[in-house]
Write an enzyme that holds these catalytic residues in place. Structure first.
Site, PDB file in Angstrom:
ATOM      1  N   HIS A 236       0.867  -1.187   0.000  1.00 53.51           N
ATOM      2  CA  HIS A 236       0.000   0.000   0.000  1.00 53.51           C
ATOM      3  C   HIS A 236       0.898   1.230   0.000  1.00 53.51           C
ATOM      4  O   HIS A 236       1.876   1.278   0.743  1.00 53.51           O
ATOM      5  CB  HIS A 236      -0.883  -0.032   1.253  1.00 53.51           C
ATOM      6  CG  HIS A 236      -2.008   0.951   1.246  1.00 53.51           C
ATOM      7  ND1 HIS A 236      -1.805   2.302   1.330  1.00 53.51           N
ATOM      8  CD2 HIS A 236      -3.342   0.778   1.180  1.00 53.51           C
ATOM      9  CE1 HIS A 236      -2.984   2.919   1.314  1.00 53.51           C
ATOM     10  NE2 HIS A 236      -3.932   2.010   1.225  1.00 53.51           N
ATOM     11  N   ARG A 256      -6.763  10.396   0.228  1.00 56.42           N
ATOM     12  CA  ARG A 256      -6.623  10.894  -1.146  1.00 56.42           C
ATOM     13  C   ARG A 256      -7.991  11.030  -1.822  1.00 56.42           C
ATOM     14  O   ARG A 256      -8.225  11.934  -2.605  1.00 56.42           O
ATOM     15  CB  ARG A 256      -5.699   9.964  -1.942  1.00 56.42           C
ATOM     16  CG  ARG A 256      -4.233  10.157  -1.556  1.00 56.42           C
ATOM     17  CD  ARG A 256      -3.340   9.089  -2.129  1.00 56.42           C
ATOM     18  NE  ARG A 256      -3.430   7.858  -1.362  1.00 56.42           N
ATOM     19  CZ  ARG A 256      -3.371   6.634  -1.872  1.00 56.42           C
ATOM     20  NH1 ARG A 256      -3.219   6.477  -3.166  1.00 56.42           N
ATOM     21  NH2 ARG A 256      -3.458   5.574  -1.091  1.00 56.42           N
TER      22      ARG A 256
END
Ligand SMILES: Cc1cc2nc3c(=O)[nH]c(=O)nc-3n(C[C@H](O)[C@H](O)[C@H](O)COP(=O)(O)OP(=O)(O)OC[C@H]3O[C@@H](n4cnc5c(N)ncnc54)[C@H](O)[C@@H]3O)c2cc1C
Length: 604
Positions: A236, A256
């Site tokens: 990740h 995000r």
């Protein structure tokens, strides 16, 4: 003869995360008796840590979404080595599974008109993740547990299964020990569902908890099941990098999705520098458009920060390697900047990302509403696992089913965020349903005492060896260090061959590990027993990664940096041989039906 307690169930589910709970609920609803075993307390499975949401094409926020777009996104994200049938079933069935969860009491965040709210996430064309702030896994586990507890499921908490037991080819039970008291347990069952999660603890930097030691992968492999796609480990892009004690803890992609941006030390949005060809048409080419996308503008394309995880991780590694990283060896992830765009930004961030706010405040003394976070890649998820039939979730061993992260196929070379929680619901249900069907048709098998004796002897061996030599943690740390360095985000053949040699040495050390004390509350003993699992999955990852001589999804090789079309038509399979060795082979992927091919083409 070892002493043990015996329990009998029609279906035994090993693992009480989202997949295990959903499987147990379904099997129980089919009228068979169900036992559910888990290493920790019920409700503490890894699923509880899930933050961002559950991917399902409910089309509540953008009515252009449909199962077809979700299917095409999942295949593109997996770089077309997914099991197409699993990807199809997943995309078609996820919306019903989410609505069912809502009917069972899950309190999702809401749209203004009262429907389940959905958020943007990497690789998903439209806002698709049903969520509860950034604590979606907690709500999912709570709901499944509340629902499951009324179904008459027998729960065996804090119990680790160490062996599957067989009658001929068929799996007919399992052997394990209570973590608290150290007493042995024998489970007789007509069908067994593995739902044990992932393998992250094989690496040094990981978002995964202590439970992720590859147990289900290894139990299945030792019982004769094939594992596929083990080379595809997901790193990740955003784990915490500072302070060292919290390194690897996840920073959700939801940051995000809500407008957070990645910058290097020169304050450059480096994600705009490299947008892969197959995502160019769907990706914003300027910051303004990217921002509008995160705020729901249907005419805007996604910002490059929301490209797939494999790509974002590699871009971050490039920035760090080329000297543009932060003081603690990461890059900046900034959500505080949105104060330039919206009023009450601090309150908005705290409402949308409450766990992230507290995580950084408490662990790093950083207020994410005021300053950027420092982040870097962390080992997060494994796409590989037990090969299963797409419809029934049964492995190639009769009576052995698998679902959730320990099963493979749906994600191909890279999982899209949010697709795991929906995978647990869709395939957990299917595994429970078909395990119950299998159990209803079969008679109980017989378990040879020698298998039980052998399992008990193996479990007690670390005590027999005593404390004179090396302890289990030294071997565990050496393994994690080696896998991180030699089989991590960027791989090559010579390093991976060194890792294979290293694994040989670590196996010898693990076989000599001894522990002291007694069987009650003895974490050293538990760690000693985990080593076989960690070493098995590490070998499977390394051998598969050597075999795939190309770069695809989560698997990047700097000696073969491009995709090779020939590898786009196959899975790498590992199987245990009679002599105990690990055989690696290439298995062709079944051809994609024309109607699904058409969907993929239409969505390009
Ligand atoms: C921090 C974090 C955030 C995430 N956020 C998201 C997200 O927002 N959306 C998303 O889709 N995915 C997310 N993921 C991934 C997702 O949470 C996992 O892939 C998923 O929860 C795995 O579920 P599972 O049911 O397969 O296994 P788990 O939930 O891990 O459950 C495994 C169970 O197996 C038991 N077990 C293991 N070994 C044994 C054994 N030997 N004997 C007995 N029991 C055993 C454990 O005790 C546990 O009960 C996230 C992951 C992390 C780490």
């Amino acid at each position: 003869m070892p002493e043990y307690q015996t329990h009998e169930h029609d279906v035994l589910v090993i693992g009480a995360g989202g997949a295990g709970l959903r499987a147990a609920i379904e099997a129980s609803a089919a009228g068979v008796s169900v036992g559910l075993v888990c290493k920790s307390l019920l409700g503490k499975a890894h699923t509880v840590m899930a933050e961002g949401g559950i991917a399902a094409a409910l089309a509540n926020v953008d009515d252009r979404d449909s199962w077809k777009v979700h299917f095409a996104d999942t295949m593109r994200g997996g770089q077309y080595v997914n099991n197409w049938r699993m990807a199809e079933l997943h995309a078609r069935e996820a919306p019903d599974r989410v609505r069912e969860l809502e009917a069972w009491g899950a309190m999702f965040d809401r749209t203004a008109d009262g429907r389940i709210l959905q958020r943007n996430f990497g690789g998903h064309r439209y806002p698709r993740l049903a969520h509860v702030g950034d604590r979606t896994g907690l709500e999912m586990i709570r709901t499944l547990q509340d629902h499951g507890i009324h179904q008459g499921i027998d729960v065996h908490m804090e119990c680790t299964v160490t062996r599957l037991l067989k009658d001929g080819d068929r799996v007919v039970g399992a052997f394990g020990y209570e973590r608290e008291r150290g007493r042995f347990k024998l489970f007789r069952a007509k069908a067994v569902v593995l739902a044990t999660g992932g393998v992250g603890r094989a690496f040094k930097i990981t978002s995964n908890s202590w439970e992720y030691t590859g147990d289900g992968h290894t139990l299945a492999y030792d019982a004769g099941a094939d594992l596929i796609d083990m080379e595809f480990v997901q790193f990740h892009p955003t784990g915490m990098v500072w302070p060292p004690s919290v390194r690897g803890i996840l920073v959700t992609e939801g940051v995000r999705g809500e407008g957070g941006v990645l910058r290097n030390t020169a304050q450059r949005r480096f994600m705009f520098d490299e947008i892969p060809d197959n995502y160019k048409s769907q990706t914003a080419d300027n910051e303004e458009e990217g921002w509008r996308y995160t705020q729901g503008d249907k005419n805007a394309r996604r910002p490059p920060e929301l490209l797939t995880r494999d790509h974002v991780s590699r871009c971050i590694v490039r920035e760090i390697k080329e000297g543009r990283g932060t003081p603690h060896g990461g890059v900046y992830l900034d959500i505080s900047w949105i104060k330039e765009r919206i009023p009450n930004a601090a309150e908005h961030i705290k409402k949308k990302l409450p766990s992230m706010y507290h995580q950084f405040k408490q662990l790093a003394d950083i207020d994410i509403t005021k300053e950027p976070m420092e982040v870097g890649p962390t080992t997060h998820y494994i796409m590989g696992g037990v090969q299963v039939d797409a419809d029934t979730q049964m492995s190639n061993v009769p009576g052995l089913f698998a679902a959730g992260e320990c099963a493979a196929g749906i994600n191909g070379a890279n999982r899209l965020g949010g697709n795991s929680l929906s995978d647990l619901l869709v395939f957990g249900k299917r595994a429970g349903e078909f395990a119950a069907k299998f159990a209803s048709k079969e008679k109980p098998g017989s378990i040879d005492n020698r298998q039980v004796d052998e399992a008990a002897r193996h479990a007690l061996a670390p005590f027999d060896r005593g404390t004179g030599g090396e302890g289990p943690y030294q071997v565990q740390y050496a393994l994690q260090e080696m896998m991180q360095d030699l089989v991590g985000i960027v791989r090559n053949e010579s390093e991976m061959k060194r890792a294979l040699e290293g694994l040989g040495g670590l196996r010898k050390r693990a076989a000599a590990v001894g522990v002291g004390g007694h069987r009650e509350y003895n974490p050293g003993w538990h760690a000693a027993l985990d080593l076989h699992n960690l070493l098995t999955v590490s070998e499977a990852i390394t051998r598969s990664a050597i075999e795939r001589r190309e770069s695809r999804g989560g698997h990047f090789r700097d000696d073969h940096p491009d995709k090779d079309a020939a590898f786009g038509t196959l899975n790498i399979t590992v199987r245990k041989q009679r002599d105990g060795g690990m055989a690696v082979s290439r298995a062709p992927l079944p051809p994609l039906p024309e109607e699904l091919k058409k969907i993929i083409e239409e969505m390009k």
